[in-house]
Design an enzyme around this catalytic site. Structure first.
Site, mmCIF file in Angstrom:
data_model
loop_
_atom_site.group_PDB
_atom_site.id
_atom_site.type_symbol
_atom_site.label_atom_id
_atom_site.label_comp_id
_atom_site.label_asym_id
_atom_site.label_seq_id
_atom_site.Cartn_x
_atom_site.Cartn_y
_atom_site.Cartn_z
ATOM 1 N N CYS A 191 -14.103 109.004 36.436
ATOM 2 C CA CYS A 191 -13.206 110.071 36.891
ATOM 3 C C CYS A 191 -13.010 111.064 35.768
ATOM 4 O O CYS A 191 -12.713 112.233 35.998
ATOM 5 C CB CYS A 191 -11.846 109.506 37.270
ATOM 6 N N GLY A 198 -9.982 106.706 43.902
ATOM 7 C CA GLY A 198 -11.194 107.070 44.640
ATOM 8 C C GLY A 198 -11.282 108.572 44.819
ATOM 9 O O GLY A 198 -10.730 109.339 44.036
ATOM 10 N N GLU A 201 -4.984 108.009 42.013
ATOM 11 C CA GLU A 201 -5.818 108.457 40.889
ATOM 12 C C GLU A 201 -7.144 108.883 41.508
ATOM 13 O O GLU A 201 -7.989 108.060 41.826
ATOM 14 C CB GLU A 201 -5.986 107.326 39.880
HETATM 15 C C1 UN1 Z 1 -11.831 106.072 35.868
HETATM 16 O O1 UN1 Z 1 -12.885 106.689 35.691
HETATM 17 O O2 UN1 Z 1 -11.381 105.886 37.026
HETATM 18 O O3 UN1 Z 1 -10.515 107.230 30.316
HETATM 19 C C2 UN1 Z 1 -11.072 105.440 34.788
HETATM 20 C C3 UN1 Z 1 -11.533 106.617 30.648
HETATM 21 C C4 UN1 Z 1 -11.384 105.163 30.990
HETATM 22 C C5 UN1 Z 1 -10.891 104.989 32.382
HETATM 23 C C6 UN1 Z 1 -11.551 105.814 33.426
HETATM 24 N N1 UN1 Z 1 -10.446 104.559 30.077
HETATM 25 O O4 UN1 Z 1 -12.633 107.134 30.691
#
Ligand code: UN1
Length: 517
Positions: free
Chosen positions: A303, A247, A269
């Site tokens: 993310c 988050g 994360e």
């Molecule tokens: C996320 O955005 O929390 O690498 C995970 C990526 C995906 C996972 C993202 N396999 O964009």
């Protein structure tokens, strides 16, 4: 039912996932017995109420924890390869239900159906990975300094692992954690995002069906629902040796402090502020594909989304023009319709943050190259659809330093050498993902060297998003330092024990100490 739900078979998908009749707050899933307030799940696709679910009260939580703690006692004794066999069956079930689950992900949180399917594929992939790993939970053997002694280490299960996941990957991030935790002999209690609770129920139902079929205790997989107050049940609970949380940085700092204050472990994360360096030796066509997917995929709510492009001045205009014309081709609309590239943001709060960021970047001195804006009218009734935007900016702007979970791409210029570009890339508090586009081997290697990118993920000639599950996933600095999914990320789900065995008839002490009686 809305026209969108009807046209795209949402009803059938919900039924296939065992979550059709939960409008009264009672799930058909056997493991779900929360009794608190109703949480409404509204689709950002068309604004419709999909269903409501009950949140978890402290009393409900304690029952869940009793069940989990109890299930752990037997699950930990099952040989790891046999636990792997259960995860294999879980992966097969996901293969069977890939389409309905992908559809639910798309409808409940708004990413494109293709990306919804991709997310379920990540779940399947981590299951396959975990099955193999269930025969490879290796420790080392060491040579003892004492004659007739053997020394080795082994990994044991931890206990009840807590998982807090975010709305943007409402199913995959849980699977990364739970598939590994399960083969390691742990049981899990999962709090999905209150913005995507039905994805949680769907996954819980799938897992529960596999455990039931194998006559295993229900408490190996547990679901709790609610907002941060329910998250606090986990972070403050001594019975949770490891809490994995995905988050915002703000949330992560609170979780980290709370868990650390009871000397628990957390796996974080958190936010990213990911950049692609575009060197004078970049392949411009590849750069545009990587940057556009990175910036607008999942409507900029990964993310790993690309937020900054650090472009060399010698090719700045060329890249800028190519991006602006690529953005003109983007189709924004219903993510279940495969003709569209970009779906809605998760909710109106996210839309407000997007609008605020666009205002701020101009106020702080930036210039909008692709204006953006909120879409209205037919097909956009939910009020969550926005146009991807591009702004020329400077890395020092407060808004550029922040992660806005929206499709806004900042163009930053560098005019000297790679060192300057790397300093800009590293000049933010976050450290998740990074990339360089270059055909110059020296530049590529320098970017990957210890004086290069400071991120957990550093790519060459690939964008910042779309990491494979086989590598360890996570980032440095305020991204939180955690590593999930591939490589040796499994080790955090286990406790390491060093064992020394004496098979002689005397008791020599280590370090040569004499202690004669
Ligand atoms: C996320 O955005 O929390 O690498 C995970 C990526 C995906 C996972 C993202 N396999 O964009």
């Amino acid at each position: 039912m809305t026209a969108v739900a009807m046209d795209f078979g949402i009803d059938e998908a919900l039924r296939a996932l065992g979550i059709k009749d939960i409008n009264d707050g009672t799930s058909t899933g056997s493991d779900f017995f929360s009794t608190g307030e109703l949480i409404e799940s509204r689709s950002p696709v068309d604004g419709a109420l999909i269903a409501s679910v009950r949140s978890t009260t402290k009393e409900d939580y304690n029952k869940v924890m009793e069940k989990a703690t109890d299930a752990f006692k037997s699950w930990r004794k099952k040989p790891a390869p046999q636990r792997g066999e259960i995860v294999r069956q879980f992966g097969d079930k996901l293969r069977e239900l890939k389409e309905p689950l992908g559809k639910l992900v798309s409808y409940e949180m708004g990413k494109s159906y293709q990306e919804g399917l991709g997310e379920v594929q990540e779940m399947i992939d981590i299951c396959d990975f975990a099955v193999g790993l269930s025969r490879q939970l290796h420790g080392l053997t060491m040579h003892s300094e004492r004659p007739g002694h053997r020394m080795y280490e082994q990994y044991h299960p931890l206990g009840v692992v807590g998982i807090i996941s975010a709305f943007n990957f409402p199913v995959a991030v849980w699977a990364w954690n739970t598939a590994l935790a399960w083969i390691c002999g742990d049981v899990c209690v999962w709090k999905p995002s209150e913005k995507a609770p039905l994805c949680g129920i769907a996954c819980q139902n799938i897992a529960a069906s596999v455990f039931r079929k194998n006559m295993l205790p229900e408490g190996i997989s547990n679901l709790i629902n609610g907002d941060f107050t329910v998250g606090e049940f986990l972070s403050t609970d001594n019975r949770i040796p490891l809490l994995s949380a995905t988050g915002s940085i703000r949330m992560g700092k609170i979780v980290a402090q709370t868990v650390a204050s009871r000397l628990g472990k957390s796996l974080l994360e958190l936010g990213g502020n990911n950049a692609i360096i575009v060197s004078p030796d970049a392949d411009i066509k590849m750069t545009v594909i990587g940057a556009v997917f990175g910036a607008v995929g999942t409507a900029g709510q990964r993310c790993t989304s690309t937020r900054r492009l650090i472009i060399h001045s010698s090719i700045y205009n060329e890249v800028k023009d190519a991006l602006v014309s690529a953005y003109k081709q983007l189709r924004i609309g219903n993510p279940l319709d495969e003709n569209n590239h970009v779906g809605p943001l998760i909710d109106k709060d996210a839309v407000n943050m997007y609008e605020n960021a666009l205002t701020e970047v101009v106020k702080q001195g930036g210039k909008l190259l692709v204006e953006g804006g909120v879409l209205t009218g037919e097909g956009y009734e939910s009020g969550c659809y926005v146009k991807p935007a591009i702004a020329e900016a400077d890395n020092s702007y407060a808004i550029v330093q922040n992660e806005t979970f929206a499709p806004i791409l900042y163009l930053l210029k560098y005019s000297e050498d790679l060192e300057e570009a790397i300093a800009i890339q590293n000049g933010v508090v976050q450290g998740l993902s990074s990339a360089i586009m270059t055909n110059n081997l020296r530049e590529a290697e320098a970017f990957l060297s210890c004086a290069g990118s400071d991120c957990g993920i550093a790519n060459v000639n690939i964008g910042t998003s779309g990491a494979e599950i086989g590598g360890a996933f996570g980032g440095e600095k305020e991204t939180g330092g955690g590593r999930e999914s591939g490589s040796d990320a499994w080790k955090i789900y286990m406790r390491r024990q060093t064992n020394t065995i004496n098979y002689t008839t005397s008791l020599p002490l280590a370090q040569g100490i004499k202690f004669d009686l």
